[in-house]
Design an enzyme around this catalytic site. Structure first.
Site, short mmCIF file in Angstrom:
data_model
loop_
_atom_site.label_atom_id
_atom_site.label_comp_id
_atom_site.label_asym_id
_atom_site.label_seq_id
_atom_site.Cartn_x
_atom_site.Cartn_y
_atom_site.Cartn_z
N THR A 13 0.84 -1.20 0.00
CA THR A 13 0.00 0.00 0.00
C THR A 13 0.88 1.25 0.00
O THR A 13 2.02 1.24 0.46
CB THR A 13 -0.94 0.02 1.22
OG1 THR A 13 -0.18 0.17 2.43
CG2 THR A 13 -1.75 -1.26 1.28
N GLY A 14 0.33 2.32 -0.55
CA GLY A 14 1.08 3.56 -0.64
C GLY A 14 2.39 3.39 -1.39
O GLY A 14 3.43 3.91 -0.98
N GLY A 20 7.52 2.75 -0.27
CA GLY A 20 6.56 1.77 -0.78
C GLY A 20 6.93 1.28 -2.16
O GLY A 20 6.88 0.07 -2.44
N TYR A 149 2.08 11.78 15.18
CA TYR A 149 2.69 10.80 14.28
C TYR A 149 3.38 9.70 15.07
O TYR A 149 3.20 8.51 14.79
CB TYR A 149 3.69 11.50 13.36
CG TYR A 149 4.52 10.56 12.51
CD1 TYR A 149 3.96 9.92 11.41
CD2 TYR A 149 5.86 10.31 12.81
CE1 TYR A 149 4.72 9.05 10.64
CE2 TYR A 149 6.62 9.45 12.04
CZ TYR A 149 6.04 8.82 10.96
OH TYR A 149 6.78 7.95 10.19
#
Length: 258
Positions: A13-14, A20, A149
């Site tokens: 993903t990403g 990624g 984060y």
């Protein structure tokens, strides 16, 4: 040591760019049939074209339950899933509102939760699988300017550990990978002012590490390929005795030895 993923299917993903894409490329070169994921058709098409061969793509936003459901309906099973999708946005704790926290939580944590809920049971049924979460050294060294984060990345590490226990005895492993500062597109954007001032990306990265991650042993950011190398190994049959681990590719930033 030869990593052969022929016959394996993998979702990253990403993965239209950055870490990624590097992981997708590494898995693809090892023989896996890779599905690239990103939010826009153009970025996914570009990434698939760069990979070539059997690679394919799904331009689906996985930040919502509906997006994950759409992906699972189109791609119901994988041998390897790398939950790499993530965002980071510097903001002081007292200025980070609920919407910022919620956005990081949905993208950095809940997207992986939903993917695991969908893809781990078919792996269990087949008796083999690899699920990887992209954490961060910020999950241990919570950055003062991105507490939201750091908390989301701590959650990813905890999620991987718990799921590894849940999948015990099934032939499925679950791990997290913790990059340190890495020369991805996101970091390049963060350093754009220094680059505009005449520094190369590499020098701007070194200066950032020295200023903000002085405990780094290598004294520089990692490359996306260095992070991908760890991911490809953990995705392979060779890593069968590694599960529930938080595997650091942080250049020695984290100041403890286990």
């Amino acid at each position: 040591m030869k990593i052969d993923l022929s016959g394996k299917s993998a979702l990253v993903t990403g993965s239209a760019a950055g870490i990624g894409f590097a992981i997708a490329k590494g898995l693809h070169e090892a023989g896996a049939r890779v599905v690239v994921n990103g939010r826009t058709a153009d970025s996914v098409a570009t990434a698939v074209s760069r990979l070539g061969g059997s690679a394919s793509g799904r331009d689906i936003d996985l930040s919502t339950p509906e997006g994950v459901a759409e992906l699972v309906a189109a791609e119901p099973a994988f041998d390897i899933v790398v939950s790499n999708l993530g965002i980071f946005q510097p903001a002081d704790f007292f200025e980070a509102d609920d919407a910022l926290w919620e956005r990081h939580w949905q993208i950095n944590v809940m997207a992986g939760v939903r993917l695991a809920r969908a893809y781990l049971p078919p792996m269990k049924d087949r008796g083999w699988g690899r699920f990887l979460f992209l954490g961060s050294e910020s999950g241990y060294n919570i950055p003062a300017d991105m507490i939201h984060y750091g908390v989301s990345k701590t959650a990813d590490v905890a999620l991987a550990r718990g799921l590894a226990k849940r999948m015990a005895g099934t032939g499925v492993t679950v791990n997290s990978i913790l990059p340190g500062p890495t020369l991805s597109e996101g970091v390049k954007e963060m350093l754009k002012d220094e680059i505009a001032g005449g520094k190369t990306l590499e020098q701007a990265g070194i200066d950032f590490v020295k200023a903000h991650r002085p405990s780094s042993i290598i004294g520089r950011p990692a490359t996306v390929e260095e992070v991908a190398n760890m991911a490809v190994y953990i995705a392979s049959p060779l890593s069968s005795a590694t599960t529930g681990a938080a595997l650091r590719v942080d250049g020695g930033v984290v100041e403890f030895i286990v």
